[in-house]
Design an enzyme around this catalytic site. Structure first.
Site, PDB file in Angstrom:
ATOM      1  N   GLU A  63     -34.136 -53.247  75.942  1.00 52.65           N
ATOM      2  CA  GLU A  63     -34.181 -53.599  77.467  1.00 52.65           C
ATOM      3  C   GLU A  63     -32.802 -53.879  77.764  1.00 52.65           C
ATOM      4  O   GLU A  63     -32.019 -53.679  78.767  1.00 52.65           O
ATOM      5  CB  GLU A  63     -35.156 -54.431  77.723  1.00 52.65           C
ATOM      6  CG  GLU A  63     -36.626 -54.039  77.889  1.00 52.65           C
ATOM      7  CD  GLU A  63     -36.884 -52.825  78.778  1.00 52.65           C
ATOM      8  OE1 GLU A  63     -35.937 -52.796  79.940  1.00 52.65           O
ATOM      9  OE2 GLU A  63     -37.688 -52.040  78.475  1.00 52.65           O
ATOM     10  N   TYR A 145     -35.879 -58.866  85.558  1.00 52.74           N
ATOM     11  CA  TYR A 145     -36.414 -57.258  85.060  1.00 52.74           C
ATOM     12  C   TYR A 145     -36.765 -57.546  83.747  1.00 52.74           C
ATOM     13  O   TYR A 145     -37.804 -57.136  83.230  1.00 52.74           O
ATOM     14  CB  TYR A 145     -35.300 -56.314  85.319  1.00 52.74           C
ATOM     15  CG  TYR A 145     -35.726 -55.314  84.556  1.00 52.74           C
ATOM     16  CD1 TYR A 145     -36.757 -54.524  84.854  1.00 52.74           C
ATOM     17  CD2 TYR A 145     -35.222 -54.906  83.371  1.00 52.74           C
ATOM     18  CE1 TYR A 145     -37.236 -53.191  84.035  1.00 52.74           C
ATOM     19  CE2 TYR A 145     -35.516 -53.778  82.566  1.00 52.74           C
ATOM     20  CZ  TYR A 145     -36.371 -53.137  83.063  1.00 52.74           C
ATOM     21  OH  TYR A 145     -37.072 -52.001  81.997  1.00 52.74           O
ATOM     22  N   ASP A 163     -37.671 -52.153  87.928  1.00 55.06           N
ATOM     23  CA  ASP A 163     -36.119 -51.544  87.764  1.00 55.06           C
ATOM     24  C   ASP A 163     -35.873 -51.009  89.008  1.00 55.06           C
ATOM     25  O   ASP A 163     -36.743 -50.903  89.735  1.00 55.06           O
ATOM     26  CB  ASP A 163     -36.134 -50.914  86.328  1.00 55.06           C
ATOM     27  CG  ASP A 163     -36.894 -49.616  86.481  1.00 55.06           C
ATOM     28  OD1 ASP A 163     -37.759 -49.495  87.275  1.00 55.06           O
ATOM     29  OD2 ASP A 163     -36.446 -48.441  86.106  1.00 55.06           O
TER      30      ASP A 163
END
Length: 325
Positions: A63, A145, A163
DNA sequence: AATTCGGGGAG
DNA sequence: CTCCCAGAATT
């Protein structure tokens, strides 16, 4: 993963799901979850390496790498990184310079530092990666996020993950605008949370993400291939366009970003460099600002003074390195 | 709310 | 050439 298939064929609902299904929450617009999951089962990117694990550290690595960076470019970095530092414990023991070198080419070099510091923080707190949003959010480099994404994709928690792709799909399909910039963040969140299924939120979020990337593109919505097109509010409204930022970007070579990238990359290739050699590697317009760039990079922890010159931070293990120049 | 922070590739 | 990308931190 038989789970995905099972969900997709769970129920044979109406082919055209009504955008608003009475009884959910406040009665706002919802996504046709059934059609979305069927599309995902057939078209999703199920074999991305970070989707084949539930290890929170590995998912966090992915991520952070994926922040503002395309999937295709992250793939080789992700594999190499996990081969070299398979666990938070391993990464916490790495020196900063090696971490920065391993990041070469990904951009936003501070992300490498954040990841390293996150590993150190995890080890300092007992060695167990947090798998809930609050715990993740406290780690450096982990924002709203990333915390939600790791909690959902690794921890399989029912989190609202937004996102750029998911926010765009939600804004278009449910709010009828071109993108999240044309709606309030709270508005997008409201419809996104209302659409979260009670189970399998992970597959729901991944489906929206893939749909945004492969079908509902920023500039190229392929509605003929979209499982949400029947009830899409943006399509129904005639595709109203969004406002353009309209900002003139200076030549990249004149920006601080370019200079900073050059500086860090030059130090990646050397144990240390004197300041004048760094200046030689930059366009002349940067000469007057070089000292300021170096000070900022030092303050951020990316570089450090090394004798009369500069080196990547943490060059000589953890001890105070002796001057090398 | 606006800026800053990289670098590569698609269109 | 411009724009965009699985955002976050800082001001």
């Amino acid at each position: 993963m038989g789970r995905v298939v099972a969900i997709a064929v769970e129920r044979a609902g109406p082919r055209v799901a009504a955008p608003e299904q009475p009884g959910a929450t406040g009665g706002g617009p919802l996504l046709p979850a059934q059609l979305l999951q069927e599309w995902y089962a057939a078209n999703g990117r199920h074999s991305l390496p970070w989707r084949l694990t539930r290890d929170a550290y590995a998912v966090l690595v992915s991520e952070v790498m994926l922040q503002q960076t395309q999937v295709a470019r992250v793939l080789p970095y992700y594999t190499a990184w996990l081969r070299r530092w398979p666990t938070a414990a391993a990464l916490s023991g790495a020196n900063t310079a090696d971490v920065i070198r391993a990041w070469a080419g990904l951009g936003y070099n501070r992300r490498a530092l954040y990841l390293h510091r996150a590993a150190v923080a995890v080890m300092a707190a007992g060695g167990t990666m947090p798998a809930n949003e609050a715990g993740l959010r406290a780690l450096p480099g982990v924002g709203p996020y990333t915390a939600a994404a790791v909690a959902c994709f690794a921890g399989e928690q029912r989190a609202y993950v937004a996102d750029t792709n998911i926010a765009r799909v939600l804004a278009r399909a449910l709010l009828g605008v071109a993108g999240p910039r044309e709606a309030s963040a709270a508005g997008v969140r409201a419809v996104g949370e209302a659409s979260l299924p009670a189970v399998a939120a992970r597959e729901h979020n991944l489906a929206l993400m893939d749909l945004g990337a492969a079908v509902c593109g920023v500039r190229s919505p392929a509605c003929e291939r979209c499982p949400l097109s029947e009830g899409c509010a943006w399509r129904a409204a005639g595709y109203p366009v969004g406002a353009r930022p309209a900002r003139r970007l200076p030549r990249f070579e004149t920006t601080a970003r370019f200079a900073r990238g050059r500086i860090v990359d030059a130090l990646r290739g050397h144990a240390a460099l004197p300041e004048h050699e760094l200046a030689e590697r930059l366009p002349g317009v940067h000469a007057a600002k070089l000292a300021a760039y170096l000070a900022a990079l030092e303050d951020e922890g990316l570089i450090e003074r090394c004798g009369h010159g500069w080196a990547l931070a943490g060059q000589g293990s953890t001890s105070m390195a002796s001057p090398k120049l």
